[in-house]
Motif scaffolding. Structure first.
Motif, PDB file in Angstrom:
ATOM      1  N   SER A 131       0.850  -1.188   0.000  1.00 60.82           N
ATOM      2  CA  SER A 131       0.000   0.000   0.000  1.00 60.82           C
ATOM      3  C   SER A 131       0.881   1.231   0.000  1.00 60.82           C
ATOM      4  O   SER A 131       1.903   1.278   0.693  1.00 60.82           O
ATOM      5  CB  SER A 131      -0.891  -0.018   1.250  1.00 60.82           C
ATOM      6  N   SER A 132       0.498   2.220  -0.815  1.00 57.63           N
ATOM      7  CA  SER A 132       1.223   3.494  -0.777  1.00 57.63           C
ATOM      8  C   SER A 132       0.220   4.619  -0.929  1.00 57.63           C
ATOM      9  O   SER A 132      -0.923   4.408  -1.342  1.00 57.63           O
ATOM     10  CB  SER A 132       2.284   3.540  -1.879  1.00 57.63           C
ATOM     11  N   ARG A 133       0.663   5.822  -0.568  1.00 56.84           N
ATOM     12  CA  ARG A 133      -0.242   6.974  -0.554  1.00 56.84           C
ATOM     13  C   ARG A 133      -0.596   7.421  -1.972  1.00 56.84           C
ATOM     14  O   ARG A 133      -1.723   7.790  -2.265  1.00 56.84           O
ATOM     15  CB  ARG A 133       0.482   8.104   0.192  1.00 56.84           C
ATOM     16  N   SER A 134       0.375   7.377  -2.882  1.00 58.04           N
ATOM     17  CA  SER A 134       0.120   7.890  -4.240  1.00 58.04           C
ATOM     18  C   SER A 134       0.025   6.748  -5.253  1.00 58.04           C
ATOM     19  O   SER A 134       0.713   5.719  -5.130  1.00 58.04           O
ATOM     20  CB  SER A 134       1.250   8.835  -4.660  1.00 58.04           C
ATOM     21  N   CYS A 169       5.840   1.435   6.959  1.00 60.45           N
ATOM     22  CA  CYS A 169       7.135   1.934   6.464  1.00 60.45           C
ATOM     23  C   CYS A 169       6.986   3.343   5.895  1.00 60.45           C
ATOM     24  O   CYS A 169       7.549   3.663   4.847  1.00 60.45           O
ATOM     25  CB  CYS A 169       7.685   1.014   5.373  1.00 60.45           C
ATOM     26  N   THR A 170       6.210   4.178   6.565  1.00 64.38           N
ATOM     27  CA  THR A 170       6.005   5.561   6.114  1.00 64.38           C
ATOM     28  C   THR A 170       6.867   6.501   6.956  1.00 64.38           C
ATOM     29  O   THR A 170       7.397   6.089   7.996  1.00 64.38           O
ATOM     30  CB  THR A 170       4.537   5.969   6.304  1.00 64.38           C
ATOM     31  N   PRO A 171       6.971   7.774   6.566  1.00 63.48           N
ATOM     32  CA  PRO A 171       7.686   8.728   7.436  1.00 63.48           C
ATOM     33  C   PRO A 171       7.018   8.818   8.810  1.00 63.48           C
ATOM     34  O   PRO A 171       5.807   8.574   8.943  1.00 63.48           O
ATOM     35  CB  PRO A 171       7.558  10.047   6.671  1.00 63.48           C
ATOM     36  N   GLY A 225       5.941  11.087  10.733  1.00 62.61           N
ATOM     37  CA  GLY A 225       4.788  11.973  10.957  1.00 62.61           C
ATOM     38  C   GLY A 225       3.461  11.407  10.487  1.00 62.61           C
ATOM     39  O   GLY A 225       2.409  11.975  10.772  1.00 62.61           O
ATOM     40  N   ALA A 226       3.486  10.264   9.767  1.00 65.82           N
ATOM     41  CA  ALA A 226       2.247   9.744   9.168  1.00 65.82           C
ATOM     42  C   ALA A 226       1.596   8.638   9.995  1.00 65.82           C
ATOM     43  O   ALA A 226       0.548   8.110   9.619  1.00 65.82           O
ATOM     44  CB  ALA A 226       2.546   9.211   7.766  1.00 65.82           C
ATOM     45  N   PHE A 227       2.206   8.270  11.137  1.00 62.46           N
ATOM     46  CA  PHE A 227       1.754   7.051  11.823  1.00 62.46           C
ATOM     47  C   PHE A 227       0.358   7.145  12.436  1.00 62.46           C
ATOM     48  O   PHE A 227      -0.380   6.162  12.433  1.00 62.46           O
ATOM     49  CB  PHE A 227       2.791   6.636  12.884  1.00 62.46           C
ATOM     50  N   VAL A 266       8.976   0.524  11.037  1.00 61.57           N
ATOM     51  CA  VAL A 266      10.427   0.649  10.841  1.00 61.57           C
ATOM     52  C   VAL A 266      10.896   2.069  11.162  1.00 61.57           C
ATOM     53  O   VAL A 266      12.010   2.461  10.799  1.00 61.57           O
ATOM     54  CB  VAL A 266      10.809   0.299   9.385  1.00 61.57           C
ATOM     55  N   GLY A 267      10.047   2.846  11.792  1.00 62.51           N
ATOM     56  CA  GLY A 267      10.309   4.273  12.006  1.00 62.51           C
ATOM     57  C   GLY A 267      11.566   4.531  12.836  1.00 62.51           C
ATOM     58  O   GLY A 267      11.890   3.778  13.761  1.00 62.51           O
ATOM     59  N   SER A 268      12.226   5.646  12.545  1.00 63.78           N
ATOM     60  CA  SER A 268      13.498   5.973  13.192  1.00 63.78           C
ATOM     61  C   SER A 268      13.343   6.539  14.601  1.00 63.78           C
ATOM     62  O   SER A 268      14.334   6.774  15.279  1.00 63.78           O
ATOM     63  CB  SER A 268      14.256   6.995  12.337  1.00 63.78           C
ATOM     64  N   GLY A 276       9.426  -1.336  15.917  1.00 67.62           N
ATOM     65  CA  GLY A 276      10.771  -1.769  15.521  1.00 67.62           C
ATOM     66  C   GLY A 276      11.495  -0.693  14.730  1.00 67.62           C
ATOM     67  O   GLY A 276      10.876   0.241  14.212  1.00 67.62           O
ATOM     68  N   HIS A 277      12.817  -0.839  14.649  1.00 62.81           N
ATOM     69  CA  HIS A 277      13.622   0.103  13.861  1.00 62.81           C
ATOM     70  C   HIS A 277      14.876  -0.594  13.327  1.00 62.81           C
ATOM     71  O   HIS A 277      15.807  -0.859  14.085  1.00 62.81           O
ATOM     72  CB  HIS A 277      14.025   1.308  14.738  1.00 62.81           C
ATOM     73  N   PRO A 278      14.878  -0.909  12.031  1.00 66.95           N
ATOM     74  CA  PRO A 278      16.117  -1.451  11.457  1.00 66.95           C
ATOM     75  C   PRO A 278      17.140  -0.323  11.312  1.00 66.95           C
ATOM     76  O   PRO A 278      16.861   0.683  10.644  1.00 66.95           O
ATOM     77  CB  PRO A 278      15.660  -1.959  10.080  1.00 66.95           C
ATOM     78  N   VAL A 279      18.294  -0.486  11.959  1.00 73.09           N
ATOM     79  CA  VAL A 279      19.296   0.586  11.902  1.00 73.09           C
ATOM     80  C   VAL A 279      20.145   0.361  10.651  1.00 73.09           C
ATOM     81  O   VAL A 279      21.290  -0.103  10.708  1.00 73.09           O
ATOM     82  CB  VAL A 279      20.140   0.624  13.189  1.00 73.09           C
ATOM     83  N   GLY A 332      20.297   1.922   6.374  1.00 72.49           N
ATOM     84  CA  GLY A 332      19.685   2.819   5.397  1.00 72.49           C
ATOM     85  C   GLY A 332      20.711   3.348   4.416  1.00 72.49           C
ATOM     86  O   GLY A 332      21.903   3.030   4.490  1.00 72.49           O
ATOM     87  N   THR A 333      20.202   4.133   3.470  1.00 71.43           N
ATOM     88  CA  THR A 333      21.076   4.839   2.542  1.00 71.43           C
ATOM     89  C   THR A 333      20.464   6.228   2.361  1.00 71.43           C
ATOM     90  O   THR A 333      19.406   6.507   2.921  1.00 71.43           O
ATOM     91  CB  THR A 333      21.139   4.162   1.148  1.00 71.43           C
ATOM     92  N   GLU A 334      21.098   7.060   1.529  1.00 72.94           N
ATOM     93  CA  GLU A 334      20.559   8.395   1.297  1.00 72.94           C
ATOM     94  C   GLU A 334      19.518   8.400   0.175  1.00 72.94           C
ATOM     95  O   GLU A 334      18.996   9.439  -0.184  1.00 72.94           O
ATOM     96  CB  GLU A 334      21.693   9.390   1.008  1.00 72.94           C
ATOM     97  N   ASP A 337      10.579  14.930   9.861  1.00 68.82           N
ATOM     98  CA  ASP A 337       9.730  14.223  10.835  1.00 68.82           C
ATOM     99  C   ASP A 337      10.547  13.705  12.023  1.00 68.82           C
ATOM    100  O   ASP A 337      10.101  13.773  13.157  1.00 68.82           O
ATOM    101  CB  ASP A 337       8.996  13.055  10.152  1.00 68.82           C
ATOM    102  N   VAL A 338      11.752  13.184  11.746  1.00 65.63           N
ATOM    103  CA  VAL A 338      12.596  12.684  12.841  1.00 65.63           C
ATOM    104  C   VAL A 338      12.930  13.842  13.789  1.00 65.63           C
ATOM    105  O   VAL A 338      12.803  13.725  15.013  1.00 65.63           O
ATOM    106  CB  VAL A 338      13.892  12.033  12.286  1.00 65.63           C
ATOM    107  N   ALA A 339      13.315  14.987  13.225  1.00 65.03           N
ATOM    108  CA  ALA A 339      13.701  16.137  14.064  1.00 65.03           C
ATOM    109  C   ALA A 339      12.533  16.590  14.942  1.00 65.03           C
ATOM    110  O   ALA A 339      12.713  16.896  16.121  1.00 65.03           O
ATOM    111  CB  ALA A 339      14.187  17.284  13.182  1.00 65.03           C
TER     112      ALA A 339
END
Ligand code: NAP
Length: 304
Positions: free
Chosen positions: A33-36, A69-71, A73-75, A95-97, A119-122, A124-126, A235-237
């Motif tokens: 599922s995705s938003r767009s 697996c969304t940003p 702020g969307a939870f 998987v949120g940070s 949970g949080h898988p530590v 990632g990439t850019e 969102d993390v900040a």
């Protein structure tokens, strides 16, 4: 391991999970599922799922594992959307940070008959989006689970086995502790990188081109972090505000002490600090979290 896994959000982390679940045969069915519509169509082109839904409530029906697996702020809105469609006994994870905020956003909306294990898988990439994922992303990386004290042990064990099958090592932590540890190991480095690259961007145009030209002298290592997804990091900040402000405060004090040492010509102080930090790099390598190759293993022989 599972009958049906639903991935809500199919960017870097969601698509990496899809790849590794397929490779390891961890579920009979993957629902995406995705938003767009655009992202959903791309996920379908890439074959990341067996079926696809814009409506997250529709997507979670019949799933025995739901991974959000969304940003960060969307939870809350995701939790509200899926709550009444979740199956009895399903494991709901993410998987949120950031963990404290996600629990606050989700827990009140989820029914009692599901197992919520954050949970949080530590890892990632850019890069972001459905094209960014790859099956080995989680290999030899930690995944931190922050279950409630009275979480169902079997469900925690099952989710632990799932992450191990994805190649991760698993650690269990309290959410507040997670948020403090990650503030220093991940959030602060990203914020410092955004700041230093931003400072360079504010320089006069002629100096700016020299910053790029001579970036192999150190600057470019910050640009990797500062190229990370702006939505994710905004969102993390905002959602790990207290722990980040605490670590930023300590960082600013240490920076002032360093400024003072440079102003006073206190070489001994600087030398001691630079020696101490070198051994941290050695520990990172010893714990298998990076390779010992010089210059991060870059083949181009650029200098530091
Ligand atoms: P990403 O590549 O940007 O993908 C984000 C996904 O979430 C997309 O499918 C997007 O849908 C969807 N989405 C975005 N905003 C949404 C909203 N407001 N409501 C519903 N869905 C929304 O993100 P990612 O890098 O995979 O990160 C996902 C999560 O993993 C984040 O919580 C992040 O903190 C965490 N994480 C990231 C990393 C990393 O290095 N990137 C590492 C560990 C954990 P559309 O494209 O359809 O808009």
């Amino acid at each position: 391991m599972f009958e049906k896994v639903t991935l809500i959000g199919i960017g870097l982390i969601g698509s990496s999970l899809s790849h590794v679940m397929r490779r390891e045969g961890l579920t009979k069915e993957i629902t995406v599922s995705s938003r767009s519509q655009e992202t959903l169509d791309r996920a379908e082109e890439l074959g990341l799922g067996d079926n696809y839904h814009l409506d997250a409530a529709e997507a979670v029906r019949g799933a025995d594992l739901v991974i959000v697996c969304t940003p960060v702020g969307a939870f809350e809105s995701v939790a509200k959307t899926i709550a009444s469609s979740l199956s009895d006994g399903a494991i709901v994870t993410d998987v949120g940070s950031v963990k404290g905020s996600i629990i606050k956003q989700m827990q009140p909306h989820l029914p009692d008959n599901v197992h919520f294990i954050p949970g949080h898988p530590v890892a990632g990439t850019e890069y972001s989006g459905p094209d960014a994922g790859f099956a080995s992303l989680f290999e030899d990386r930690w995944c931190i689970l922050t279950p409630d004290e009275d979480a169902d042990e079997k469900a925690v064990e099952k989710l632990t086995s799932f992450w191990k099958a994805c190649g991760s090592m698993v650690d269990i932590m309290k959410p507040d502790h997670h948020d403090l540890v990650l503030a220093i190991t991940s959030h602060l480095p990203h914020l410092i990188a955004y700041n230093i690259v931003g400072t360079a961007d504010d320089l006069a145009t002629d100096s700016k081109s020299e910053v790029i030209k001579f970036s192999a002298s150190g600057f470019r290592d910050f640009t990797r972090l500062a190229a990370s997804d702006p939505t994710m990091w905004r969102d993390v900040a905002l959602h790990n505000k207290d722990a980040i402000l605490e670590t930023l405060g300590r960082f600013s004090e240490d920076l002032s002490a360093m400024q003072r040492a440079i102003r006073r010509g206190d070489g001994e102080k600087l030398f001691d600090l630079f020696t101490r930090t070198r051994s941290i790099r050695r520990s990172v390598i010893e714990m298998g979290q990076d390779v010992a190759a010089p210059n991060f293993g870059r083949a181009d022989g650029s200098e530091d």
